[in-house]
Design a protein around this motif. Structure first.
Motif, PDB file in Angstrom:
ATOM      1  N   GLN A  50       0.813  -1.332  -0.025  1.00 25.78           N
ATOM      2  CA  GLN A  50       0.071   0.087  -0.117  1.00 25.78           C
ATOM      3  C   GLN A  50       0.960   1.458   0.006  1.00 25.78           C
ATOM      4  N   ILE A  51       1.953   1.302   0.284  1.00 28.65           N
ATOM      5  CA  ILE A  51       2.858   2.217   0.123  1.00 28.65           C
ATOM      6  C   ILE A  51       4.203   2.179  -0.716  1.00 28.65           C
ATOM      7  N   ALA A  52       4.475   2.932  -1.447  1.00 26.71           N
ATOM      8  CA  ALA A  52       5.534   2.761  -2.339  1.00 26.71           C
ATOM      9  C   ALA A  52       6.565   4.112  -2.297  1.00 26.71           C
ATOM     10  N   LEU A  53       7.704   3.625  -2.686  1.00 22.80           N
ATOM     11  CA  LEU A  53       8.613   4.986  -2.924  1.00 22.80           C
ATOM     12  C   LEU A  53       8.659   5.406  -4.439  1.00 22.80           C
ATOM     13  N   GLY A  54       7.841   6.456  -4.663  1.00 21.06           N
ATOM     14  CA  GLY A  54       8.111   7.173  -5.837  1.00 21.06           C
ATOM     15  C   GLY A  54       9.411   7.690  -6.153  1.00 21.06           C
ATOM     16  N   VAL A  55       9.776   7.845  -7.380  1.00 19.77           N
ATOM     17  CA  VAL A  55      10.933   8.050  -7.760  1.00 19.77           C
ATOM     18  C   VAL A  55      10.788   9.302  -9.040  1.00 19.77           C
ATOM     19  N   TYR A  56       9.795  10.095  -9.050  1.00 24.21           N
ATOM     20  CA  TYR A  56       9.797  11.077 -10.227  1.00 24.21           C
ATOM     21  C   TYR A  56      10.608  12.237  -9.550  1.00 24.21           C
ATOM     22  N   LYS A  57      10.978  12.580 -11.064  1.00 21.83           N
ATOM     23  CA  LYS A  57      12.362  13.783 -11.124  1.00 21.83           C
ATOM     24  C   LYS A  57      13.616  13.351 -10.259  1.00 21.83           C
ATOM     25  N   ALA A  58      13.650  12.072  -9.798  1.00 22.26           N
ATOM     26  CA  ALA A  58      14.734  11.623  -9.263  1.00 22.26           C
ATOM     27  C   ALA A  58      15.955  11.330 -10.367  1.00 22.26           C
ATOM     28  N   PRO A  59      17.169  11.774 -10.248  1.00 25.82           N
ATOM     29  CA  PRO A  59      18.216  11.271 -11.166  1.00 25.82           C
ATOM     30  C   PRO A  59      18.737   9.878 -11.498  1.00 25.82           C
ATOM     31  N   ASN A  60      19.105   9.791 -12.395  1.00 21.95           N
ATOM     32  CA  ASN A  60      19.558   8.285 -12.853  1.00 21.95           C
ATOM     33  C   ASN A  60      21.031   8.031 -12.439  1.00 21.95           C
ATOM     34  N   TYR A  85      10.581   9.050 -16.376  1.00 21.18           N
ATOM     35  CA  TYR A  85      11.375   9.554 -15.394  1.00 21.18           C
ATOM     36  C   TYR A  85      12.733   9.461 -15.624  1.00 21.18           C
ATOM     37  N   ALA A  86      13.206   8.397 -16.525  1.00 16.21           N
ATOM     38  CA  ALA A  86      14.609   8.372 -17.109  1.00 16.21           C
ATOM     39  C   ALA A  86      15.440   7.979 -15.880  1.00 16.21           C
ATOM     40  N   ASN A  87      14.886   7.009 -14.986  1.00 12.02           N
ATOM     41  CA  ASN A  87      15.906   6.499 -13.589  1.00 12.02           C
ATOM     42  C   ASN A  87      15.520   5.240 -13.581  1.00 12.02           C
ATOM     43  N   GLU A  88      15.027   4.390 -14.604  1.00 14.75           N
ATOM     44  CA  GLU A  88      14.652   3.024 -14.679  1.00 14.75           C
ATOM     45  C   GLU A  88      16.124   2.303 -14.315  1.00 14.75           C
ATOM     46  N   GLU A  89      17.041   2.718 -14.798  1.00 12.55           N
ATOM     47  CA  GLU A  89      18.529   1.737 -14.611  1.00 12.55           C
ATOM     48  C   GLU A  89      19.036   2.184 -13.240  1.00 12.55           C
ATOM     49  N   ALA A  90      18.976   3.300 -12.602  1.00 12.61           N
ATOM     50  CA  ALA A  90      19.270   3.454 -11.304  1.00 12.61           C
ATOM     51  C   ALA A  90      18.322   2.663 -10.286  1.00 12.61           C
ATOM     52  N   CYS A  91      17.011   2.688 -10.614  1.00 13.33           N
ATOM     53  CA  CYS A  91      16.237   1.799  -9.716  1.00 13.33           C
ATOM     54  C   CYS A  91      16.628   0.270  -9.852  1.00 13.33           C
ATOM     55  N   GLY A  92      16.905  -0.237 -11.137  1.00 13.33           N
ATOM     56  CA  GLY A  92      17.159  -1.560 -11.101  1.00 13.33           C
ATOM     57  C   GLY A  92      18.752  -1.975 -10.565  1.00 13.33           C
ATOM     58  N   ARG A  93      19.590  -1.092 -10.916  1.00  4.50           N
ATOM     59  CA  ARG A  93      20.714  -1.515 -10.054  1.00  4.50           C
ATOM     60  C   ARG A  93      20.706  -1.669  -8.726  1.00  4.50           C
ATOM     61  N   ALA A  94      19.862  -0.764  -8.153  1.00  9.47           N
ATOM     62  CA  ALA A  94      19.595  -0.560  -6.369  1.00  9.47           C
ATOM     63  C   ALA A  94      18.907  -1.882  -6.261  1.00  9.47           C
ATOM     64  N   LEU A  95      18.003  -2.418  -6.898  1.00 13.44           N
ATOM     65  CA  LEU A  95      17.124  -3.309  -6.592  1.00 13.44           C
ATOM     66  C   LEU A  95      18.062  -4.519  -6.655  1.00 13.44           C
ATOM     67  N   LYS A  96      18.938  -4.706  -7.612  1.00 16.79           N
ATOM     68  CA  LYS A  96      19.749  -5.877  -7.911  1.00 16.79           C
ATOM     69  C   LYS A  96      20.786  -6.018  -6.601  1.00 16.79           C
ATOM     70  N   LYS A  97      21.378  -4.830  -6.236  1.00 19.22           N
ATOM     71  CA  LYS A  97      22.201  -4.837  -5.235  1.00 19.22           C
ATOM     72  C   LYS A  97      21.561  -5.469  -4.090  1.00 19.22           C
ATOM     73  N   TRP A  98      20.428  -4.823  -3.694  1.00 21.07           N
ATOM     74  CA  TRP A  98      19.777  -5.184  -2.531  1.00 21.07           C
ATOM     75  C   TRP A  98      19.281  -6.352  -2.414  1.00 21.07           C
ATOM     76  N   LEU A  99      18.718  -6.990  -3.329  1.00 24.40           N
ATOM     77  CA  LEU A  99      18.368  -8.645  -3.332  1.00 24.40           C
ATOM     78  C   LEU A  99      19.453  -9.365  -3.258  1.00 24.40           C
ATOM     79  N   GLN A 100      20.508  -8.928  -3.767  1.00 24.36           N
ATOM     80  CA  GLN A 100      21.971  -9.798  -3.604  1.00 24.36           C
ATOM     81  C   GLN A 100      22.360  -9.899  -2.268  1.00 24.36           C
ATOM     82  N   LYS A 101      22.384  -8.567  -1.740  1.00 22.99           N
ATOM     83  CA  LYS A 101      22.833  -8.292  -0.349  1.00 22.99           C
ATOM     84  C   LYS A 101      22.144  -8.880   0.693  1.00 22.99           C
TER      85      LYS A 101
END
Length: 313
Positions: A50-60, A85-101
């Protein structure tokens, strides 16, 4: 080998189902439970945090990666991005790092992204979806949305047909829309048997859009509320400050809690760790009926902040 793989997948699914996670099965008007992991059930049977982190206008870049990781560490299990938003790569990198960690299974994090207007049309939508999956480094999205109805009805409906096909193929688990008004929903529903799971629109106490919300609910469409803090423009409102003081909470927490109490999925945006944590804590208290009624009365202002507000409702 195939049997073993299937058994492992079934066991993983069973383990996930057995986790103690409260589920809101309606879109009713009630306060959230105490757990920050509350989810809402969608009309396709899937569940959405029910709650999400929005990343509108967040840098890549690193700032967004750090914010996504901080959110996941805090307990968020829902990240909302978009091709625009042009930040899908940054979100994907973060998700991959966190899942692995953490060793967390991919299916415990709900990932949303959106198709931008310029990619409406059958072929363009296919390419855009594949491009977003590549940028996120994912095999599927939990939710994929038409970011806006745009102006070309035929291309819009072609794009929706691609989303239906992608859902059948498992490339997206749920499909929905964003910034759709009543007329856009009517046109889409007349063309398809697959009802959108969500409509992501601006909703906060100063812009409640109750007629559109009621229409969505009548079709089982969950509201995802973006700009739940009215882009920060109402955090100093004397009426909100008074309710916040009465509850020992911040104005932002009051605004987010009000939205969640109405059964909406809430998408607060922040890149600051302490605010990310504070936004999550919006889900661990209950506003009184008197507080809710006082906040409801703010809706007459109809204060719209979103540039994508394309409809009269």
């Amino acid at each position: 080998m195939a049997v073993t793989t299937l058994t492992v997948e079934r066991q993983a699914k069973l383990d996930l189902q057995q986790k103690k996670r409260p589920v809101r099965r309606d879109s009713g008007y009630q306060s959230p439970d105490d757990s920050p992991l509350l989810t809402v059930q969608l009309n396709d049977g899937n569940e959405i945090p029910q709650i999400a982190l929005g990343v509108y206008k967040a840098p890549n870049g690193q700032e967004t990666e750090d914010a996504v990781i901080a959110a996941l560490d805090t307990g968020y299990r829902h990240i909302d991005s978009a091709a625009r938003y042009a930040n899908e790569e940054a979100c994907g990198r973060a998700l991959k790092k966190w899942l692995q960690k953490t060793g967390t299974p991919r299916n415990e994090v709900f990932v949303t992204t959106k198709l931008w207007d310029e990619d409406h049309g059958y072929e363009a939508t296919l390419n855009a979806l594949c491009d977003s999956l590549r940028k996120f480094q994912l095999d599927y999205f939990d939710l994929y949305l038409l970011h806006s109805p745009s102006d070309d009805k035929e291309k819009r409906h072609q794009s929706w047909r691609v989303l239906e096909t992608a859902q059948k193929l498992g490339k997206v688990r749920s499909i929905g829309v964003s910034n759709f008004g009543a007329s856009h929903l009517d046109e889409l529903l007349a063309e398809t048997s697959v009802v959108p799971a969500v409509n992501q629109i601006e909703v906060h106490p100063f812009c409640q859009r109750q007629d559109l919300v009621n229409k969505c609910r009548s079709h089982g469409i969950v509201i995802e509320a973006y700009s739940p803090l009215a882009r920060g423009n109402k955090l100093e409102d004397a009426r909100v400050l008074r309710i916040a003081e009465r509850n020992g909470r911040t104005p932002a927490q009051i605004l987010i809690n009000w939205n969640a109490a109405r059964g909406n999925v809430v998408l607060p945006k922040s890149l600051t760790t302490h605010r990310i944590k504070s936004n999550m804590e919006s889900m661990d208290f209950k506003l009184s009926a008197e507080d809710m009624a006082e906040i409801d009365a703010l809706g007459a202002e109809n204060y719209v902040t979103g540039s994508l507000h394309r409809s009269e409702d």
